[in-house]
Design an enzyme around this catalytic site. Structure first.
Site, short mmCIF file in Angstrom:
data_model
loop_
_atom_site.label_atom_id
_atom_site.label_comp_id
_atom_site.label_asym_id
_atom_site.label_seq_id
_atom_site.Cartn_x
_atom_site.Cartn_y
_atom_site.Cartn_z
N GLU A 38 0.87 -1.17 0.00
CA GLU A 38 0.00 0.00 0.00
C GLU A 38 0.91 1.22 0.00
O GLU A 38 1.74 1.37 0.89
CB GLU A 38 -0.90 -0.01 1.23
CG GLU A 38 -1.82 -1.21 1.28
CD GLU A 38 -2.57 -1.34 2.60
OE1 GLU A 38 -2.30 -0.57 3.55
OE2 GLU A 38 -3.43 -2.23 2.69
N ARG A 64 -3.59 19.98 13.84
CA ARG A 64 -3.46 18.93 12.83
C ARG A 64 -4.57 17.90 13.05
O ARG A 64 -4.58 17.19 14.06
CB ARG A 64 -2.08 18.26 12.92
CG ARG A 64 -0.94 19.19 12.55
CD ARG A 64 -1.07 19.69 11.14
NE ARG A 64 0.16 20.29 10.65
CZ ARG A 64 0.31 20.70 9.42
NH1 ARG A 64 -0.69 20.60 8.55
NH2 ARG A 64 1.45 21.22 9.03
N ALA A 76 6.28 24.82 6.79
CA ALA A 76 6.44 23.81 5.74
C ALA A 76 5.22 23.81 4.85
O ALA A 76 4.17 24.32 5.22
CB ALA A 76 6.64 22.43 6.37
N GLU A 96 3.08 31.44 5.74
CA GLU A 96 2.84 30.98 7.10
C GLU A 96 3.33 31.94 8.17
O GLU A 96 2.72 32.02 9.23
CB GLU A 96 3.48 29.60 7.31
CG GLU A 96 2.78 28.52 6.52
CD GLU A 96 3.15 27.12 6.95
OE1 GLU A 96 3.98 26.94 7.88
OE2 GLU A 96 2.59 26.18 6.36
N SER A 113 8.36 8.88 5.53
CA SER A 113 7.86 7.56 5.95
C SER A 113 8.05 6.57 4.81
O SER A 113 7.09 6.13 4.17
CB SER A 113 6.38 7.64 6.32
OG SER A 113 6.17 8.49 7.41
N GLY A 115 8.43 3.54 4.45
CA GLY A 115 7.79 2.23 4.50
C GLY A 115 6.49 2.18 3.71
O GLY A 115 6.07 1.11 3.28
N GLU A 119 6.87 10.56 0.00
CA GLU A 119 7.06 11.99 0.29
C GLU A 119 8.52 12.29 0.63
O GLU A 119 9.14 11.62 1.45
CB GLU A 119 6.19 12.42 1.47
CG GLU A 119 6.39 13.90 1.80
CD GLU A 119 5.66 14.35 3.06
OE1 GLU A 119 5.39 15.55 3.16
OE2 GLU A 119 5.38 13.52 3.93
N GLU A 138 -7.01 29.86 2.78
CA GLU A 138 -8.25 30.17 3.50
C GLU A 138 -8.60 29.15 4.57
O GLU A 138 -9.35 29.45 5.50
CB GLU A 138 -9.42 30.35 2.54
CG GLU A 138 -9.80 29.11 1.79
CD GLU A 138 -10.95 29.33 0.82
OE1 GLU A 138 -11.73 28.39 0.65
OE2 GLU A 138 -11.05 30.43 0.25
N GLU A 140 -6.22 27.68 6.52
CA GLU A 140 -5.00 27.54 7.32
C GLU A 140 -5.01 28.57 8.45
O GLU A 140 -5.05 29.77 8.22
CB GLU A 140 -3.79 27.76 6.40
CG GLU A 140 -2.46 27.47 7.03
CD GLU A 140 -1.34 27.50 6.00
OE1 GLU A 140 -0.49 26.61 6.06
OE2 GLU A 140 -1.31 28.40 5.15
#
Length: 183
Positions: A38, A64, A76, A96, A113, A115, A119, A138, A140
């Site tokens: 996956e 988050r 970021a 930001e 990540s 695995g 990314e 808008e 954020e």
């Protein structure tokens, strides 16, 4: 050819989204057997370590949803299609934090990540900061904060900061003694 490689037999797209795509790959393993993987496909991102003339670090606090909590991070953001990482770093820093940078230096890139996701984040340090205005998306909402390297390290130690890219960036700063060399 690397003896650990897996050969893709078939790839099936499951979902195409605004930020990520999901796919399932059937692979042939090095021993000849098959398995499924996956995979999260991501366009990549940048992260910026803004350093003030005093040697402090600019961080952001942001809710988050995946974690159901507010965390502290370095600025970021995701690369737009066809966007160069340096241009994205300039854009995300201004969006930001409201800061502009007279010097953006590429440090390194790392996978978040591996695995299950492709990314990659391109890490920059921004110096020669001047204040401007934010131009956030808008959807954020975040707070900007300024801390010393020692305060940031303490925040990692007591898990006020437990975002991997931010902890990595703070460790990088300490390793290079970056904040002490700003003048």
């Amino acid at each position: 050819m690397d003896h650990l490689n897996e050969k893709t037999i078939q790839s099936t797209s499951i979902y195409k989204g605004r930020i990520i795509d999901l796919q399932i790959d059937e692979v042939e393993l090095p021993n000849g057997k098959t398995s499924k993987r996956e995979i999260v496909k991501h366009p990549g991102a940048v992260a910026i370590i803004p350093i003030t003339k005093e040697g402090n670090i600019i961080l952001v606090r942001q809710f988050r949803k995946a974690l159901e909590k507010t965390i502290i991070e370095i600025p970021a953001g995701k690369l737009d299609e066809g966007e160069a990482p340096l241009m994205c770093a300039k854009r995300e820093l201004a969006e930001e934090t409201g800061y502009q940078s007279s010097e953006l230096e590429f440090l390194l890139s790392f996978y978040t990540s591996p695995g299950f996701a492709d990314e990659i984040i391109h890490l920059y340090v921004a110096s020669g900061l001047s204040e401007g205005t934010t131009n956030r998306d808008e959807d954020e909402f975040l707070d900007v904060m300024e801390v010393t390297l020692e305060e940031a390290e303490a925040m990692v130690g007591d898990q006020q900061i437990h975002d991997a890219k931010t902890a990595y960036a703070i460790q990088y700063l300490r390793m290079k003694e970056w904040t002490k060399n700003q003048d």
